[in-house]
Design an enzyme around this catalytic site. Sequence first.
Site, PDB file in Angstrom:
ATOM      1  CG  ASN A 196      -1.604   1.290   1.464  1.00 37.65           C
ATOM      2  OD1 ASN A 196      -2.537   1.661   0.751  1.00 37.65           O
ATOM      3  ND2 ASN A 196      -1.097   2.047   2.434  1.00 37.65           N
ATOM      4  CE1 TYR A 202       0.065   7.751  -6.743  1.00 39.47           C
ATOM      5  CE2 TYR A 202      -1.792   8.702  -7.900  1.00 39.47           C
ATOM      6  CZ  TYR A 202      -1.292   7.928  -6.882  1.00 39.47           C
ATOM      7  OH  TYR A 202      -2.148   7.320  -5.993  1.00 39.47           O
TER       8      TYR A 202
HETATM    9  P1  NAD Z   1      -0.783   8.665   2.933  1.00 33.00           P
HETATM   10  O1  NAD Z   1       0.223   9.666   2.470  1.00 33.00           O
HETATM   11  O2  NAD Z   1      -1.777   9.042   3.963  1.00 33.00           O
HETATM   12  O3  NAD Z   1      -0.025   7.319   3.417  1.00 33.00           O
HETATM   13  C1  NAD Z   1       1.065   6.825   2.696  1.00 33.00           C
HETATM   14  C2  NAD Z   1       1.707   5.713   3.461  1.00 33.00           C
HETATM   15  O4  NAD Z   1       2.860   5.318   2.713  1.00 33.00           O
HETATM   16  C3  NAD Z   1       2.169   6.099   4.847  1.00 33.00           C
HETATM   17  O5  NAD Z   1       1.911   5.071   5.760  1.00 33.00           O
HETATM   18  C4  NAD Z   1       3.678   6.286   4.702  1.00 33.00           C
HETATM   19  O6  NAD Z   1       4.399   5.887   5.852  1.00 33.00           O
HETATM   20  C5  NAD Z   1       4.003   5.346   3.547  1.00 33.00           C
HETATM   21  N1  NAD Z   1       5.171   5.845   2.826  1.00 33.00           N
HETATM   22  C6  NAD Z   1       5.267   6.997   2.128  1.00 33.00           C
HETATM   23  N2  NAD Z   1       6.525   7.118   1.654  1.00 33.00           N
HETATM   24  C7  NAD Z   1       7.211   6.032   2.067  1.00 33.00           C
HETATM   25  C8  NAD Z   1       8.538   5.570   1.898  1.00 33.00           C
HETATM   26  N3  NAD Z   1       9.443   6.262   1.188  1.00 33.00           N
HETATM   27  N4  NAD Z   1       8.888   4.391   2.455  1.00 33.00           N
HETATM   28  C9  NAD Z   1       8.002   3.669   3.158  1.00 33.00           C
HETATM   29  N5  NAD Z   1       6.729   4.031   3.360  1.00 33.00           N
HETATM   30  C10 NAD Z   1       6.346   5.213   2.813  1.00 33.00           C
HETATM   31  O7  NAD Z   1      -1.469   8.181   1.603  1.00 33.00           O
HETATM   32  P2  NAD Z   1      -2.829   7.398   1.283  1.00 33.00           P
HETATM   33  O8  NAD Z   1      -3.706   8.359   0.625  1.00 33.00           O
HETATM   34  O9  NAD Z   1      -3.307   6.601   2.441  1.00 33.00           O
HETATM   35  O10 NAD Z   1      -2.264   6.420   0.137  1.00 33.00           O
HETATM   36  C11 NAD Z   1      -2.052   5.043   0.333  1.00 33.00           C
HETATM   37  C12 NAD Z   1      -2.025   4.393  -1.031  1.00 33.00           C
HETATM   38  O11 NAD Z   1      -3.265   4.649  -1.683  1.00 33.00           O
HETATM   39  C13 NAD Z   1      -0.937   4.916  -1.966  1.00 33.00           C
HETATM   40  O12 NAD Z   1      -0.385   3.843  -2.705  1.00 33.00           O
HETATM   41  C14 NAD Z   1      -1.696   5.863  -2.874  1.00 33.00           C
HETATM   42  O13 NAD Z   1      -1.069   5.989  -4.134  1.00 33.00           O
HETATM   43  C15 NAD Z   1      -3.033   5.162  -2.971  1.00 33.00           C
HETATM   44  N6  NAD Z   1      -4.168   6.004  -3.362  1.00 33.00           N
HETATM   45  C16 NAD Z   1      -4.611   7.012  -2.570  1.00 33.00           C
HETATM   46  C17 NAD Z   1      -5.710   7.783  -2.978  1.00 33.00           C
HETATM   47  C18 NAD Z   1      -6.259   8.917  -2.151  1.00 33.00           C
HETATM   48  O14 NAD Z   1      -7.118   9.675  -2.631  1.00 33.00           O
HETATM   49  N7  NAD Z   1      -5.867   9.079  -0.910  1.00 33.00           N
HETATM   50  C19 NAD Z   1      -6.330   7.513  -4.212  1.00 33.00           C
HETATM   51  C20 NAD Z   1      -5.836   6.475  -4.987  1.00 33.00           C
HETATM   52  C21 NAD Z   1      -4.762   5.719  -4.548  1.00 33.00           C
END
Ligand code: NAD
Length: 248
Positions: free
Chosen positions: A91, A156
């Site tokens: 994730n 992305y």
């Molecule tokens: P967020 O920024 O709240 O969380 C991201 C997580 O990734 C955190 O736990 C962080 O510790 C970890 N992370 C970030 N950089 C890191 C690194 N270099 N090494 C290790 N861990 C790292 O983001 P989110 O919105 O919860 O996103 C989670 C996933 O969902 C991602 O893959 C994102 O692309 C995807 N996503 C999010 C959305 C949205 O609208 N929030 C939409 C589509 C997809």
Amino acid sequence: MMLKNKVAIVTGGTRGIGLAVVKAFLAEGASVALFGSRPETVTKALEAIKAENPSASVMGLSPDLSDYASIEAAMKEVHSHFGKIDILANNAGVSARESIYDYDPAAFQSVMDLNVNSVFYCVKAVAPFMKEQGGGAIINTSSMVSLYGQPSGCSYPASKFAVNGLTKSLARELGKDNIRVNAVLPGVTRTDMVAALPTEMVERISATIPLGRVGEPEEVANAFVFLASDKASYITGALLSVDGATQV
Ligand code: NAD
């Protein structure tokens, strides 16, 4: 209890969608190892989980997801702690907004390193354990932009198209070992990133979504629970959108 006696790993499990997945897996009876980027954020997430659910069977690690040896060591530690690994949720991810005209190539590469390479590394490190125990479930966090692209920050969507490619290919490769590989494609989801946007911007985005609102992390987590569970025993290579039917 859809995940009773299962052991799961969730990368990027300290906040947002990942933390919701950790909580949902615990609520369904799994033991969970959450991975975060820094020991401090891992400790904070573990404390928050324990405050809500003191008997939660949860541990936390902060391997460097850009380094295969670090990931391999973390997977071994989880395996020796819990005795097996049934579920891997890849994730952790970062987004991007840069224009192609001023996009630093090193910044492009760093998105690919986390969003694509770390998925490959984590699957490579975990698949031997799953094969040996007779199967497992891998769920990758992709995105709706893996279908539509986006008008800036091309790394992305490119990285998430690659996540879909890994999902489809690894499903075909690992099917013979009873390891299922699927992806969840969230739409705009109310994590810290969305919560920081002005209300009128969230309202404008919501108006374009057929369900009329952005998604909640818990709604995305429900898809992870289903795909991780034995209820999805004949589902592999699927790309499951959780986006309120967003069309960009
Ligand atoms: P967020 O920024 O709240 O969380 C991201 C997580 O990734 C955190 O736990 C962080 O510790 C970890 N992370 C970030 N950089 C890191 C690194 N270099 N090494 C290790 N861990 C790292 O983001 P989110 O919105 O919860 O996103 C989670 C996933 O969902 C991602 O893959 C994102 O692309 C995807 N996503 C999010 C959305 C949205 O609208 N929030 C939409 C589509 C997809």
